[in-house]
Design an enzyme around this catalytic site. Structure first.
Site, PDB file in Angstrom:
ATOM      1  N   GLN A 101       0.844  -1.198   0.000  1.00 23.59           N
ATOM      2  CA  GLN A 101       0.000   0.000   0.000  1.00 23.59           C
ATOM      3  C   GLN A 101       0.879   1.248   0.000  1.00 23.59           C
ATOM      4  O   GLN A 101       1.624   1.494   0.948  1.00 23.59           O
ATOM      5  CB  GLN A 101      -0.929   0.051   1.212  1.00 23.59           C
ATOM      6  CG  GLN A 101      -1.877   1.244   1.080  1.00 23.59           C
ATOM      7  CD  GLN A 101      -2.781   1.483   2.270  1.00 23.59           C
ATOM      8  OE1 GLN A 101      -2.302   1.824   3.338  1.00 23.59           O
ATOM      9  NE2 GLN A 101      -4.075   1.312   2.086  1.00 23.59           N
ATOM     10  N   TYR A 182      -5.184  11.514   3.387  1.00 26.72           N
ATOM     11  CA  TYR A 182      -3.781  11.611   2.957  1.00 26.72           C
ATOM     12  C   TYR A 182      -3.711  12.293   1.588  1.00 26.72           C
ATOM     13  O   TYR A 182      -4.727  12.725   1.050  1.00 26.72           O
ATOM     14  CB  TYR A 182      -3.125  10.227   3.005  1.00 26.72           C
ATOM     15  CG  TYR A 182      -3.194   9.685   4.412  1.00 26.72           C
ATOM     16  CD1 TYR A 182      -2.550  10.361   5.459  1.00 26.72           C
ATOM     17  CD2 TYR A 182      -3.964   8.575   4.731  1.00 26.72           C
ATOM     18  CE1 TYR A 182      -2.663   9.919   6.767  1.00 26.72           C
ATOM     19  CE2 TYR A 182      -4.079   8.121   6.045  1.00 26.72           C
ATOM     20  CZ  TYR A 182      -3.424   8.801   7.062  1.00 26.72           C
ATOM     21  OH  TYR A 182      -3.544   8.388   8.358  1.00 26.72           O
ATOM     22  N   ARG A 229      -7.690   2.442  -2.435  1.00 21.92           N
ATOM     23  CA  ARG A 229      -8.376   2.437  -1.138  1.00 21.92           C
ATOM     24  C   ARG A 229      -9.152   3.738  -0.950  1.00 21.92           C
ATOM     25  O   ARG A 229      -8.609   4.825  -1.131  1.00 21.92           O
ATOM     26  CB  ARG A 229      -7.354   2.317  -0.004  1.00 21.92           C
ATOM     27  CG  ARG A 229      -8.054   2.141   1.351  1.00 21.92           C
ATOM     28  CD  ARG A 229      -7.496   0.991   2.101  1.00 21.92           C
ATOM     29  NE  ARG A 229      -8.500   0.112   2.640  1.00 21.92           N
ATOM     30  CZ  ARG A 229      -8.758  -0.056   3.937  1.00 21.92           C
ATOM     31  NH1 ARG A 229      -8.104   0.633   4.840  1.00 21.92           N
ATOM     32  NH2 ARG A 229      -9.674  -0.918   4.341  1.00 21.92           N
ATOM     33  N   GLY A 313      -9.086  -6.148   9.785  1.00 26.39           N
ATOM     34  CA  GLY A 313      -7.973  -5.395  10.344  1.00 26.39           C
ATOM     35  C   GLY A 313      -7.650  -5.852  11.755  1.00 26.39           C
ATOM     36  O   GLY A 313      -6.785  -6.704  11.978  1.00 26.39           O
ATOM     37  N   ARG A 314      -8.389  -5.303  12.718  1.00 24.78           N
ATOM     38  CA  ARG A 314      -8.053  -5.569  14.119  1.00 24.78           C
ATOM     39  C   ARG A 314      -8.043  -7.060  14.444  1.00 24.78           C
ATOM     40  O   ARG A 314      -7.201  -7.522  15.225  1.00 24.78           O
ATOM     41  CB  ARG A 314      -9.019  -4.799  15.019  1.00 24.78           C
ATOM     42  CG  ARG A 314      -8.741  -3.288  14.971  1.00 24.78           C
ATOM     43  CD  ARG A 314      -9.901  -2.479  15.453  1.00 24.78           C
ATOM     44  NE  ARG A 314     -11.031  -2.558  14.519  1.00 24.78           N
ATOM     45  CZ  ARG A 314     -12.192  -1.950  14.704  1.00 24.78           C
ATOM     46  NH1 ARG A 314     -12.390  -1.239  15.789  1.00 24.78           N
ATOM     47  NH2 ARG A 314     -13.160  -2.070  13.816  1.00 24.78           N
TER      48      ARG A 314
HETATM   49  C1  LIG Z   1      -3.870   0.015  13.927  1.00 23.95           C
HETATM   50  C2  LIG Z   1      -4.526   0.374  12.625  1.00 23.95           C
HETATM   51  C3  LIG Z   1      -3.760   0.929  11.600  1.00 23.95           C
HETATM   52  C4  LIG Z   1      -4.345   1.217  10.354  1.00 23.95           C
HETATM   53  N1  LIG Z   1      -3.531   1.683   9.348  1.00 23.95           N
HETATM   54  C5  LIG Z   1      -4.045   1.797   8.089  1.00 23.95           C
HETATM   55  C6  LIG Z   1      -3.184   2.064   6.973  1.00 23.95           C
HETATM   56  O1  LIG Z   1      -1.953   2.180   7.094  1.00 23.95           O
HETATM   57  N2  LIG Z   1      -3.768   2.169   5.745  1.00 23.95           N
HETATM   58  C7  LIG Z   1      -5.122   2.035   5.568  1.00 23.95           C
HETATM   59  O2  LIG Z   1      -5.607   2.146   4.436  1.00 23.95           O
HETATM   60  N3  LIG Z   1      -5.950   1.751   6.613  1.00 23.95           N
HETATM   61  C8  LIG Z   1      -5.447   1.599   7.846  1.00 23.95           C
HETATM   62  N4  LIG Z   1      -6.282   1.235   8.886  1.00 23.95           N
HETATM   63  C9  LIG Z   1      -7.692   0.912   8.637  1.00 23.95           C
HETATM   64  C10 LIG Z   1      -7.877  -0.611   8.444  1.00 23.95           C
HETATM   65  O3  LIG Z   1      -7.294  -1.031   7.217  1.00 23.95           O
HETATM   66  C11 LIG Z   1      -9.361  -1.046   8.471  1.00 23.95           C
HETATM   67  O4  LIG Z   1     -10.052  -0.381   7.441  1.00 23.95           O
HETATM   68  C12 LIG Z   1     -10.010  -0.739   9.810  1.00 23.95           C
HETATM   69  O5  LIG Z   1      -9.232  -1.285  10.872  1.00 23.95           O
HETATM   70  C13 LIG Z   1     -11.434  -1.331   9.908  1.00 23.95           C
HETATM   71  O6  LIG Z   1     -11.414  -2.728   9.762  1.00 23.95           O
HETATM   72  P1  LIG Z   1     -11.598  -3.729  11.040  1.00 23.95           P
HETATM   73  O7  LIG Z   1     -12.907  -3.362  11.681  1.00 23.95           O
HETATM   74  O8  LIG Z   1     -11.621  -5.106  10.433  1.00 23.95           O
HETATM   75  O9  LIG Z   1     -10.443  -3.494  11.973  1.00 23.95           O
HETATM   76  C14 LIG Z   1      -5.723   0.980  10.148  1.00 23.95           C
HETATM   77  C15 LIG Z   1      -6.492   0.451  11.186  1.00 23.95           C
HETATM   78  C16 LIG Z   1      -5.907   0.130  12.394  1.00 23.95           C
HETATM   79  C17 LIG Z   1      -6.741  -0.507  13.496  1.00 23.95           C
END
Ligand SMILES: Cc1cc2nc3c(=O)[nH]c(=O)nc-3n(C[C@H](O)[C@H](O)[C@H](O)COP(=O)(O)O)c2cc1C
Length: 359
Positions: A101, A182, A229, A313-314
């Site tokens: 990414q 961003y 994204r 993600g989480r």
């Molecule tokens: C710790 C953390 C860091 C993240 N960093 C990014 C990132 O670098 N780029 C991005 O597009 N989204 C980032 N996100 C968003 C996640 O990709 C994702 O969309 C978000 O966590 C929701 O999904 P989930 O409910 O399955 O966690 C981040 C989320 C978390 C929790």
């Protein structure tokens, strides 16, 4: 098999995912601050999660100027190519796919997080009304430089070079981060883009930077290895647009014209915009949905063709063997919030237990 849709293969542009479970991109702030390089830590972390249908890495800056956060990795020199090669090798050894990414933060960041002399570049000299983490605590964001036409051409070329380096490092694809306020999103949004040249004002002009960045990436990878994204309407990092529905509909139509492989949309009901439906309406490639899914809901959304794949993600932070756990409906490890971004490595990063280890 209970989740037969989630565990079916998917054609994603030039790639074939072996299941529809995607590891979402997540900044974890564990790269080496001294040279922005990944290390054996990231080799282990991504390697542990390689049975996902696709891994999308944490945001990776395509230039020193593009860095905004502490301890995030880059991909702008040969040393970075070598460091990332070990990560892609570990993922490929286990039969996985991994996309890089590319994340240029633009006006988002703080000088304490960046190399000395690195610039803050943005469409207009307007600071994001938000704070950011630094090792000296939370800090307000700076007023960025208004990008000149030369700056724009140079950043577009940074994306191109980073895409070329991504292929050299063994990545299967590149995802352009155009969400969460961003740089690409800064050009799209009326709140951060008040330019009066070809890159600001009317919607076509505000789309131009993203079109050029995507085209530059495609010139290296071909369209079948590119994703985008988005998080329409998400106000994170002071990302404010007068008409996000119109802006993102036009962006998705552009992505469709360019023929990229996927759009990775964060659904965010609080925005009042159904980003999944919007993407389906304007984009004919694959759709990866994101945000607060569990296995059963992901299965239902894929069965209903509301999305083609789902990213987690989480859940992926705390469960390296998420693919195995979903398949057997096993309980998930809980996320330790204290170590999400902790800078010192393995704890909370590569030491979450798998089922096989009794976790
Ligand atoms: C710790 C953390 C860091 C993240 N960093 C990014 C990132 O670098 N780029 C991005 O597009 N989204 C980032 N996100 C968003 C996640 O990709 C994702 O969309 C978000 O966590 C929701 O999904 P989930 O409910 O399955 O966690 C981040 C989320 C978390 C929790």
């Amino acid at each position: 098999m209970k989740y037969s849709h989630l565990y079916s293969p998917l054609a994603l542009g030039d790639l074939t995912m072996r299941n529809r479970i995607v590891m979402a991109p997540m900044t974890r702030s564990r790269a080496r601050q001294v040279d922005d390089a990944v290390s054996s830590l990231q080799v282990d972390y991504y390697g542990q999660r390689a049975d996902a249908g696709l891994i999308v890495t944490e945001g990776v800056h395509p230039s020193a100027d593009g860095k905004g956060y502490n301890r995030t990795p880059g991909l702008y020199n040969d040393h970075h190519v070598a460091a990332w090669s070990a990560v892609t090798e570990a993922v490929h050894e286990r039969g996985g796919l991994i996309a890089c990414q590319l994340m240029h933060c633009g006006r988002v960041g703080h000088a304490l997080n960046k190399a000395e002399g690195a610039r803050f570049l943005a469409p207009s000299a307007i600071a994001a009304a938000a704070e950011i983490f630094t090792e000296s605590g939370m800090m307000p964001m700076p007023v960025p430089d208004t990008m000149t036409a030369d700056d724009i051409a140079s950043v577009v070329d940074d994306y191109r070079q980073a895409a070329a380096r991504a292929l050299k490092a063994g990545f299967d694809a590149v995802e352009l981060h155009c969400a969460s306020g961003y740089l690409p999103a800064q050009f799209l949004a009326t709140g951060s883009n008040q330019r009066e040249d070809d890159y600001g004002g009317c919607l076509d002009n505000r789309l131009r930077f993203v079109e050029e960045a995507l085209s530059a990436i495609i010139s290296e990878t071909g369209p079948g290895r590119v994703g985008l994204r988005i998080s329409p309407g998400n106000p994170y990092n002071d990302h404010i647009d007068a008409n996000p529905l119109e802006t993102y509909a036009a962006l998705l139509a552009l992505a469709d014209r360019l023929g990229i492989a996927w759009v990775h949309a964060i659904r965010m009901p609080s925005t009042g915009i159904d980003s999944l439906m919007l993407t389906r309406r304007h984009f004919s490639g694959a759709l990866i949905g994101s945000d607060s899914f569990n296995a059963a809901e992901a299965e239902a959304f894929i069965a209903d063709q509301r999305v083609d794949a789902v990213s987690f993600g989480r859940a992926y932070i705390a469960n390296p063997d998420l693919v195995t756990r979903f398949a057997s409906d096993a309980p998930l490890n809980a996320l330790d919030k204290r170590t999400i971004y902790a800078g010192e490595g393995a704890p909370g990063y590569t030491d979450y237990p798998t089922l096989a280890l009794g976790g």
